[in-house]
Design a protein around this motif. Structure first.
Motif, mmCIF file in Angstrom:
data_model
loop_
_atom_site.group_PDB
_atom_site.id
_atom_site.type_symbol
_atom_site.label_atom_id
_atom_site.label_comp_id
_atom_site.label_asym_id
_atom_site.label_seq_id
_atom_site.Cartn_x
_atom_site.Cartn_y
_atom_site.Cartn_z
ATOM 1 N N GLN A 38 -3.619 -0.735 3.619
ATOM 2 C CA GLN A 38 -4.066 0.261 2.662
ATOM 3 C C GLN A 38 -5.001 -0.368 1.626
ATOM 4 O OE1 GLN A 38 -0.918 -0.645 3.203
ATOM 5 N NE2 GLN A 38 0.403 1.122 3.618
ATOM 6 N N PRO A 39 -5.946 0.408 1.113
ATOM 7 C CA PRO A 39 -6.836 -0.097 0.060
ATOM 8 C C PRO A 39 -6.106 -0.157 -1.280
ATOM 9 C CG PRO A 39 -7.288 2.214 0.474
ATOM 10 C CD PRO A 39 -6.285 1.787 1.520
ATOM 11 N N PRO A 40 -6.641 -0.851 -2.251
ATOM 12 C CA PRO A 40 -5.953 -1.003 -3.540
ATOM 13 C C PRO A 40 -5.693 0.306 -4.252
ATOM 14 C CG PRO A 40 -8.190 -1.869 -3.642
ATOM 15 C CD PRO A 40 -7.876 -1.657 -2.201
ATOM 16 N N GLU A 41 -6.600 1.279 -4.113
ATOM 17 C CA GLU A 41 -6.392 2.554 -4.800
ATOM 18 C C GLU A 41 -5.186 3.313 -4.245
ATOM 19 O OE1 GLU A 41 -10.094 3.160 -2.078
ATOM 20 O OE2 GLU A 41 -9.127 1.554 -3.262
ATOM 21 N N GLY A 55 2.060 -2.319 -14.890
ATOM 22 C CA GLY A 55 1.730 -3.153 -13.741
ATOM 23 C C GLY A 55 0.391 -3.844 -13.921
ATOM 24 N N HIS A 56 0.078 -4.748 -12.994
ATOM 25 C CA HIS A 56 -1.160 -5.486 -13.136
ATOM 26 C C HIS A 56 -1.920 -5.614 -11.828
ATOM 27 C CE1 HIS A 56 2.030 -8.614 -12.489
ATOM 28 N NE2 HIS A 56 1.143 -9.070 -11.624
ATOM 29 N N VAL A 57 -3.244 -5.666 -11.966
ATOM 30 C CA VAL A 57 -4.168 -5.974 -10.877
ATOM 31 C C VAL A 57 -4.714 -7.368 -11.148
ATOM 32 C CG1 VAL A 57 -6.293 -5.311 -9.699
ATOM 33 C CG2 VAL A 57 -4.811 -3.540 -10.677
ATOM 34 N N ALA A 70 -11.727 0.257 -8.161
ATOM 35 C CA ALA A 70 -11.156 1.380 -7.431
ATOM 36 C C ALA A 70 -9.700 1.600 -7.812
ATOM 37 C CB ALA A 70 -11.275 1.136 -5.926
ATOM 38 N N ALA A 71 -8.958 0.506 -7.969
ATOM 39 C CA ALA A 71 -7.553 0.624 -8.365
ATOM 40 C C ALA A 71 -7.425 1.191 -9.772
ATOM 41 C CB ALA A 71 -6.872 -0.738 -8.284
#
Length: 264
Positions: A38-41, A55-57, A70-71
């Protein structure tokens, strides 16, 4: 109370779980525990729908800018962003939808000395309430009776002069809203948390703090909650079924958070 906080770790534009100590510029020794389809989004939307906050990216190296944006777009003001953050680009990441910027390596000189003027310039750029200082660390003493840890920069490969002590945490609190601390020596190994580090962090009663590294089961989260006096939040990576793990399920963690919010 201890809360589960979600994560999205990006490497080469994909959501991955990586053994932290294997990160290098050349990727020759990289150990990947999981590469998501799955993509980050997709993950960001899921966290948003499940009302997971804080949360964190994390951008692990180059090639992750578009994936990170995108996320953040999928969960505006719901995720923090880290990886390559400086005072020059911090505001642009807030504008892109990040709730906070997370910073480590840029704060240090090449010799590993913390540059407080850089920290002050970051606060000036986005405000203390938007700054998370990443104090991810490695153990620097093998003495279990007198353990020590120092912050590690440059993908956790370079040990800095900054020790994890209450004095340093107190001093840095003037420049941040939260701390994020990965136990780099156990990150991605699913072999249990750094118990001594959890004990140390739990003895400090300052800013909100998130621990990451080595969580293998719900019992580890119960340990963190108990030993820290519920002062630490927690991130779960490679052990989580959402990332191909078998140690703990995402649904279990949602129920954990719900019980924490509404104790019987």
């Amino acid at each position: 109370m201890t809360f589960f906080r979600p994560c999205i770790d990006l490497h080469d534009g994909q959501v991955k779980q990586i053994v932290g100590g294997t990160l290098r510029d050349d990727n020759q020794h990289l150990v990947e525990n999981h590469v998501a389809k799955q993509p980050p989004e997709w993950f960001a939307r899921k966290y948003c729908l499940d009302q997971l906050t804080g949360g964190h990216v994390i951008k692990l190296g180059p090639g992750n800018e578009e994936a990170a944006k995108a996320a953040l777009s999928a969960y505006p003001d719901g995720l923090q962003i880290g990886g390559g953050i400086t005072c020059e680009n911090a505001a642009s990441w807030i504008d892109a939808g990040a709730s906070h910027v997370i910073v480590t390596s840029w704060l240090f000189s090449d010799t590993g000395k913390l540059e407080y003027d850089r920290l002050a310039s970051l606060v000036a750029a986005v405000g203390k309430q938007r700054v998370v200082i990443d104090l991810s660390c490695r153990r620097t003493s093998d003495d279990d009776d007198h353990p020590s840890w120092h912050v590690a920069m440059n993908r956790w490969q370079t040990i800095t002069e900054l020790a994890i002590t209450y004095e340093n945490l107190n001093q840095l609190s003037d420049f941040a809203d939260e701390f994020l601390i990965h136990a780099a020596d156990v990150e991605g190994l699913c072999g249990g948390v750094d118990e001594k580090l959890v004990e140390l962090l739990g003895g400090w009663a300052g800013l909100p703090m998130t621990y990451a590294g080595g969580v293998a089961s719900l019992e580890d989260i119960e340990f963190i909650d108990r030993v820290s006096g519920s002062k630490l939040d927690v991130t779960v990576g490679s052990a989580l079924d959402l990332f191909g793990g078998t140690g703990v399920t995402y649904e279990e963690l949602l129920r954990w958070n719900q019980r924490t919010k509404n104790p019987i």
